[in-house]
Enzyme design. Structure first.
Site, PDB file in Angstrom:
ATOM      1  N   GLU A  19       0.546  -1.182   0.100  1.00  0.00           N
ATOM      2  CA  GLU A  19       0.105  -0.261  -0.176  1.00  0.00           C
ATOM      3  C   GLU A  19       1.196   1.215   0.153  1.00  0.00           C
ATOM      4  OE1 GLU A  19      -2.677   0.110   3.683  1.00  0.00           O
ATOM      5  OE2 GLU A  19      -0.620   2.025   3.891  1.00  0.00           O
ATOM      6  N   CYS A  49      -3.249  -4.459   3.694  1.00  0.00           N
ATOM      7  CA  CYS A  49      -2.428  -5.521   4.516  1.00  0.00           C
ATOM      8  C   CYS A  49      -1.763  -6.231   3.532  1.00  0.00           C
ATOM      9  CB  CYS A  49      -2.038  -5.496   5.735  1.00  0.00           C
ATOM     10  SG  CYS A  49      -2.046  -3.955   6.349  1.00  0.00           S
ATOM     11  N   HIS A  83      -1.105 -12.312  10.041  1.00  0.00           N
ATOM     12  CA  HIS A  83      -1.055 -11.124  10.306  1.00  0.00           C
ATOM     13  C   HIS A  83      -1.102 -10.306  11.208  1.00  0.00           C
ATOM     14  CE1 HIS A  83      -1.099  -6.870   8.385  1.00  0.00           C
ATOM     15  NE2 HIS A  83      -2.173  -7.059   9.395  1.00  0.00           N
TER      16      HIS A  83
END
Ligand SMILES: [Zn+2]
Lengths: 348, 134
Positions: free
Chosen positions: A80, A112, A234
């Site tokens: 990103e 993400c 994550h």
């Protein structure tokens, strides 16, 4: 069978501690350290960005794979923080690594989880036989707004994975993706910093998607959490992946190796992929590895990997994640950090 | 660095492509049509190693505008094992801690930005190899 034939990671050497950021804004560093389980985070140098991190990680992936880079038929970088709004990061990378020009290149974006997205597509193209090898990368040099909770976590780093059908380091046994329209975190075109929904980022966003994707892949494979040697989720902060893992029935021992967020921070698209690289650095033949990414907006990609006999032979051919996290570091002050992160305005 | 020149230099800047003179063996970086060592006109392509040694270095305290935020920083003439020499910034170190003989690794970095809206120029910079040893 298709799987990972080479991997590499890169983490910049500069660090800023949670204390240093907390002091700047008159916050209590203990709340960050104990509440979010963050000690310090990586900071990109003024000359480091998603492209440079991807090239360094991708170079190690090619070395570990031991293949001719010209055989890589597709390259996808998920991030990103692509340095250009228009001009793919992958164009610089394929020329730097000697992959092009006969190659399909695209940049991916999904908050993400853009890295696991790149891995998923790379795997699919290899499985279909469309390309012999494909490289999927997740890398970021993300920013949090000054005095925002994100400033304690947003960091820099990434990992690259080459997929192929022969001489695998890790088989991909299964994948599963889970996606919905959930406005937990976003950045509108032209805005400098992202915005987020505070507590809303937890339950309906991170946990719902991570738990759903992971439960579905366990169901699909018939595997139980106890079948795995390692698991990585994550890591937006230290706490969320630990809570998600525990809810799913994974132990601290299974999560410890990939849980690199306390000293790396959240490398966004590079987060769970770099955790996976840290696991591949030490995994042994036949170890089962679970990875579940999360991208705001929102979605999760789950992968089940099985390490092969070849993996231990290729591990020493590149830099390990641990050596970069624990190796020589250069601590910066908040003032230096503001300078490095373009938070200071100067005349052209 | 105007964009067309940067583009022409991609093979040497992004991939460290050099030329080994077919008559005297000297490695020229970037490649040249005529060898400065023997005036030979034939050469073989070769790629430089990503390691080098500092031959000489200095510290820049008063930086040009583009490097304003980087001062003080070190620049050095480095030599690769192939014998190619070139100028490089030395980063991720205390600029005063390096000097002739320091071993460096060559790492992919952003070299400069063409102002706010121009292209980004990439290439290699030197990092003391000790920066990698844990
Ligand atoms: Zn010559």
């Amino acid at each position: 069978m298709a799987g990972i034939v080479g991997y590499g990671a890169f983490i910049p050497r500069k660090r800023i501690t949670a204390e240093e950021i907390a002091r700047q804004w008159g916050k209590d560093p203990e709340t960050i350290r104990k509440g979010l389980l963050l000690k310090e985070k990586s900071v990109p140098g003024i000359d480091e960005d998603t492209i440079t991190i991807s090239v360094e990680a991708g170079g190690d992936a090619i070395t570990r794979a031991g293949i001719d880079p010209l055989k890589i038929g597709a390259v996808y970088i998920g991030s990103e923080s692509h340095p250009y709004a228009v001009k793919p990061s992958g164009t610089v990378l394929i020329d730097a690594l000697g992959i092009g020009p006969d190659v399909h290149v695209a940049d991916f974006e999904f908050a993400c989880k853009a890295g696991s997205e790149a891995m998923f597509v790379s795997l699919g193209l290899v499985e279909s036989g469309r390309v012999e090898y494909a490289m999927g990368i997740g890398a970021d040099t993300s920013q949090g707004a000054p005095d925002d909770a994100l400033e304690f976590s947003a960091s820099a780093g990434g990992a690259a994975f080459i997929f192929g059908k022969e001489n695998l380091l890790a088989d991909v046994l299964e994948t599963y993706s889970f996606t919905s329209d959930t406005p937990d975190f976003w950045r509108r075109e032209g805005e400098f910093y992202p915005r987020h929904g505070g507590r809303f980022t937890g339950e309906p966003a991170y946990f719902k998607h991570v738990l759903s994707a992971t439960r579905a892949i366990l169901d699909k494979t018939g595997l139980k959490p106890s079948d795995f040697r390692y698991a990585v989720f994550h890591m937006p902060n230290g706490k969320f992946p630990q809570q998600a893992g525990k809810k799913l029935g994974f132990t601290q021992k299974q999560m410890e190796t990939g849980w690199i967020v306390p000293t790396m921070g959240n490398t966004y698209s590079g987060s769970s992929p770099t955790g996976l690289a840290a696991i591949l650095d030490v995994a042994e033949p036949d170890d089962l590895i679970l990875m579940t990414s999360f991208g705001s907006g929102a979605g999760s990609d789950s992968f089940v990997f099985k390490a092969t006999e070849l993996l231990p032979k290729r591990q020493p051919l590149g830099r390990t994640v641990r050596s970069m996290l624990d190796g020589p570091k250069h601590y910066v002050t908040y003032g230096q950090y503001a300078k490095l992160r373009d938070k200071i305005i100067v005349n052209e | 660095m105007p964009s067309p020149r940067y583009w022409r230099e991609v093979p040497s800047r992004l991939r460290l492509e050099a030329a080994r003179c077919s008559s005297c063996g000297k490695v020229n970086y970037p490649p040249r049509p005529i060898c400065p060592g023997c005036r030979g006109e034939k050469s073989e392509p070769t790629t430089l190693s990503k390691t080098a040694k500092i031959i000489t270095s200095t510290v820049i305290h008063i930086a040009p505008d583009d490097f304003l935020f980087e001062a003080p920083y070190a620049i050095a003439i480095v030599e690769t094992p192939e014998g190619a020499r070139f100028m490089s910034q030395v980063v991720d170190c205390d600029p005063s801690s390096i000097g002739p003989g320091t071993d460096v690794s060559l790492e992919f970095r952003l070299i400069r930005k063409e102002a706010r809206s121009g292209i980004l120029c990439y290439g290699f910079k030197a990092v003391p190899t000790a920066s990698w040893e844990g």
